[in-house]
Design a protein around this motif. Structure first.
Motif, PDB file in Angstrom:
ATOM      1  N   PHE A  58      -4.876  20.543   7.508  1.00  0.00           N
ATOM      2  CA  PHE A  58      -4.462  20.100   6.176  1.00  0.00           C
ATOM      3  C   PHE A  58      -3.731  21.215   5.449  1.00  0.00           C
ATOM      4  CE2 PHE A  58      -7.624  21.997   3.152  1.00  0.00           C
ATOM      5  CZ  PHE A  58      -8.483  22.575   4.073  1.00  0.00           C
ATOM      6  N   ALA A  59      -2.957  20.788   4.470  1.00  0.00           N
ATOM      7  CA  ALA A  59      -2.220  21.735   3.643  1.00  0.00           C
ATOM      8  C   ALA A  59      -2.740  21.616   2.227  1.00  0.00           C
ATOM      9  CB  ALA A  59      -0.729  21.408   3.687  1.00  0.00           C
ATOM     10  N   SER A  76      -3.825  18.378  -2.544  1.00  0.00           N
ATOM     11  CA  SER A  76      -2.957  18.011  -1.416  1.00  0.00           C
ATOM     12  C   SER A  76      -1.702  17.306  -1.896  1.00  0.00           C
ATOM     13  CB  SER A  76      -3.703  17.099  -0.448  1.00  0.00           C
ATOM     14  OG  SER A  76      -4.015  15.876  -1.080  1.00  0.00           O
ATOM     15  N   GLY A 110       1.673  11.791  -7.053  1.00  0.00           N
ATOM     16  CA  GLY A 110       1.595  11.432  -5.631  1.00  0.00           C
ATOM     17  C   GLY A 110       2.553  12.225  -4.749  1.00  0.00           C
ATOM     18  N   GLY A 118      -4.621   8.238   8.253  1.00  0.00           N
ATOM     19  CA  GLY A 118      -5.137   7.016   7.650  1.00  0.00           C
ATOM     20  C   GLY A 118      -4.002   6.093   7.234  1.00  0.00           C
ATOM     21  N   THR A 119      -4.333   4.826   7.054  1.00  0.00           N
ATOM     22  CA  THR A 119      -3.303   3.825   6.711  1.00  0.00           C
ATOM     23  C   THR A 119      -2.581   4.173   5.409  1.00  0.00           C
ATOM     24  OG1 THR A 119      -5.114   2.564   5.742  1.00  0.00           O
ATOM     25  CG2 THR A 119      -4.315   1.824   7.883  1.00  0.00           C
ATOM     26  N   THR A 133      -1.754   7.090   4.152  1.00  0.00           N
ATOM     27  CA  THR A 133      -0.694   8.094   4.349  1.00  0.00           C
ATOM     28  C   THR A 133       0.565   7.412   4.884  1.00  0.00           C
ATOM     29  OG1 THR A 133      -2.213   9.944   4.633  1.00  0.00           O
ATOM     30  CG2 THR A 133      -0.079  10.146   5.715  1.00  0.00           C
ATOM     31  N   VAL A 168       2.063   5.575   1.820  1.00  0.00           N
ATOM     32  CA  VAL A 168       2.593   6.418   0.750  1.00  0.00           C
ATOM     33  C   VAL A 168       3.739   7.308   1.228  1.00  0.00           C
ATOM     34  CG1 VAL A 168       2.007   8.294  -0.863  1.00  0.00           C
ATOM     35  CG2 VAL A 168       0.395   6.438  -0.481  1.00  0.00           C
ATOM     36  N   ASP A 169       3.537   7.977   2.381  1.00  0.00           N
ATOM     37  CA  ASP A 169       4.507   8.997   2.830  1.00  0.00           C
ATOM     38  C   ASP A 169       5.507   8.474   3.856  1.00  0.00           C
ATOM     39  OD1 ASP A 169       3.196  10.776   1.279  1.00  0.00           O
ATOM     40  OD2 ASP A 169       2.371  11.993   2.912  1.00  0.00           O
ATOM     41  N   ARG A 201      -6.259  -2.314   6.945  1.00  0.00           N
ATOM     42  CA  ARG A 201      -5.177  -3.117   6.339  1.00  0.00           C
ATOM     43  C   ARG A 201      -4.005  -3.338   7.296  1.00  0.00           C
ATOM     44  NH1 ARG A 201      -3.260   1.467   2.083  1.00  0.00           N
ATOM     45  NH2 ARG A 201      -5.468   1.870   2.245  1.00  0.00           N
ATOM     46  N   GLN A 243     -13.054   1.656  10.253  1.00  0.00           N
ATOM     47  CA  GLN A 243     -13.236   2.771   9.315  1.00  0.00           C
ATOM     48  C   GLN A 243     -14.317   3.716   9.830  1.00  0.00           C
ATOM     49  OE1 GLN A 243     -13.815   1.399   5.266  1.00  0.00           O
ATOM     50  NE2 GLN A 243     -11.628   1.021   5.020  1.00  0.00           N
ATOM     51  N   GLU A 262      -4.513  14.552  10.782  1.00  0.00           N
ATOM     52  CA  GLU A 262      -3.626  15.063   9.735  1.00  0.00           C
ATOM     53  C   GLU A 262      -3.882  14.415   8.379  1.00  0.00           C
ATOM     54  OE1 GLU A 262       0.105  16.600  10.151  1.00  0.00           O
ATOM     55  OE2 GLU A 262       0.302  16.290  12.295  1.00  0.00           O
ATOM     56  N   PRO A 315      -6.754  12.888   2.613  1.00  0.00           N
ATOM     57  CA  PRO A 315      -8.063  13.371   2.176  1.00  0.00           C
ATOM     58  C   PRO A 315      -9.203  12.390   2.393  1.00  0.00           C
ATOM     59  CG  PRO A 315      -6.443  13.404   0.367  1.00  0.00           C
ATOM     60  CD  PRO A 315      -5.719  12.912   1.572  1.00  0.00           C
ATOM     61  N   THR A 316      -8.928  11.086   2.313  1.00  0.00           N
ATOM     62  CA  THR A 316      -9.999  10.097   2.496  1.00  0.00           C
ATOM     63  C   THR A 316     -10.468  10.091   3.955  1.00  0.00           C
ATOM     64  OG1 THR A 316      -8.966   8.740   0.794  1.00  0.00           O
ATOM     65  CG2 THR A 316     -10.617   7.661   2.174  1.00  0.00           C
ATOM     66  N   ARG A 365      -4.172  14.964  -6.288  1.00  0.00           N
ATOM     67  CA  ARG A 365      -5.132  14.575  -5.252  1.00  0.00           C
ATOM     68  C   ARG A 365      -5.861  15.794  -4.693  1.00  0.00           C
ATOM     69  NH1 ARG A 365      -4.755   9.713  -2.507  1.00  0.00           N
ATOM     70  NH2 ARG A 365      -6.773  10.472  -1.830  1.00  0.00           N
TER      71      ARG A 365
END
Ligand code: NAP
Length: 275
Positions: free
Chosen positions: A83-84, A91, A96, A123-124, A126, A129-130, A156, A177, A197, A200-201, A228
């Protein structure tokens, strides 16, 4: 040889029989084969009159084959969580945005580490969002010939136009999950080294399950004050319960270009309480 010659038919025939057939008279190996399916090669060689010595520099050989040995011993892949984070443990910013928390040198370094694993896991959210590509690329941003599997974990449905579903590498969605179930599914796909990678969740879920074997943290000299957290809630309420990183390496990543930040890379493992 580093590993006891095998005694089974996998992608190729039994190595021990091939050595007997080739007339080899003495075999020296470092690591006993921990895989019950393949073990027994030393006995086959001895039975055929070959002189066999095993267990020389066994610890060193296990370290060379670290992820493979771990996977065979534990029946699941080895997990490296990368993680960064900013100095204040963020993060992503409050809006966001998270490109780029880490420096260019840290991103290049991340691709080097991705290339060493066989699976990348996110995770879904990421993906939503990214929209990351999740491939391994060289310093000129060219994809490498060998690409790890891209794995996305969560229940999802994801839009088919996400870049992770393009044809630059294979992708699986793990519709669970439960970290242990996800790792079992990846192990059944012959995966031995997962590069987790985030976000956070998902990272918090693996930490809570005690399923992180190595941590690689890139620390950026940046403050956000809000945004976050680098890792989600671990259910820790008092300092005595903190998870401690047993640090094995600290590396300063110098700026790759003018204007780039200096980043710190911390590597280590965590000790989880039983139960
Ligand atoms: N700094 C870094 O290193 C880094 C790395 C990656 C991402 N990020 C940032 O992190 C943000 C996204 O983070 P995130 O935490 O929202 O997303 P995430 O961890 O990527 O995904 C969270 C989703 O994963 C699914 N999931 C799978 N297993 C779960 C479990 N055991 N518990 C809970 N959920 C589980 C859930 O979705 P379902 O409803 O589909 O099950 C959940 O909503 C983005 O802003 C991204 O930029 C930062």
């Amino acid at each position: 040889v580093t590993l006891e010659p095998c005694n089974h038919i996998g992608r190729t025939g039994p190595c021990s029989q091939a050595l007997v057939d080739a007339g080899v008279r003495r075999v020296v190996y470092a690591q006993r084969d921990p895989n019950p399916v393949a073990a027994g090669g030393a006995a086959t060689l001895r039975a055929a009159g070959v002189e066999v010595e095993g267990g020389l520099l066994e610890d060193e050989a296990r370290a060379v084959n670290r992820e493979w040995t771990f996977a065979v011993d534990h029946g699941r892949p080895f997990v490296t969580w990368k993680f960064a984070t900013t100095l204040d443990g963020r993060s992503a910013a409050a809006d966001g945005t998270s490109r780029w928390v880490s420096s260019r040198a840290a991103r290049v370094d991340t691709h080097r580490l991705r290339a060493l694993c066989d699976t990348m896991l996110v995770g879904t959210n990421t993906i939503d969002v990214d929209d990351p590509l999740l491939t391994v690329r060289d310093e000129q941003d060219r994809p490498l010939a060998r690409q790890p599997l891209r794995a996305v974990m969560g229940l999802r449905d994801l839009s088919a136009d996400r870049r992770v579903f393009d044809d630059s590498a294979s992708t699986v969605q793990l519709r669970t999950q439960d970290p242990a179930k996800a790792l079992a599914e990846l192990y059944s796909l012959d995966r031995q080294h997962v590069f987790l990678e985030g976000g956070p969740t998902l990272a918090a879920a693996f930490l809570e399950a005690g399923l992180v074997d190595e941590v690689v943290a890139y620390v950026a000299p940046m403050l956000l004050g809000a945004g976050r957290p680098a890792v989600g809630d671990l259910g820790i309420t008092t300092i005595a319960e903190a998870l401690h990183l047993n640090v094995t390496d600290v590396t300063v990543l110098e700026p790759a270009a003018p204007g780039d930040d200096t980043n710190l890379r911390l590597t280590g493992s965590l000790t989880f309480k039983e139960g």
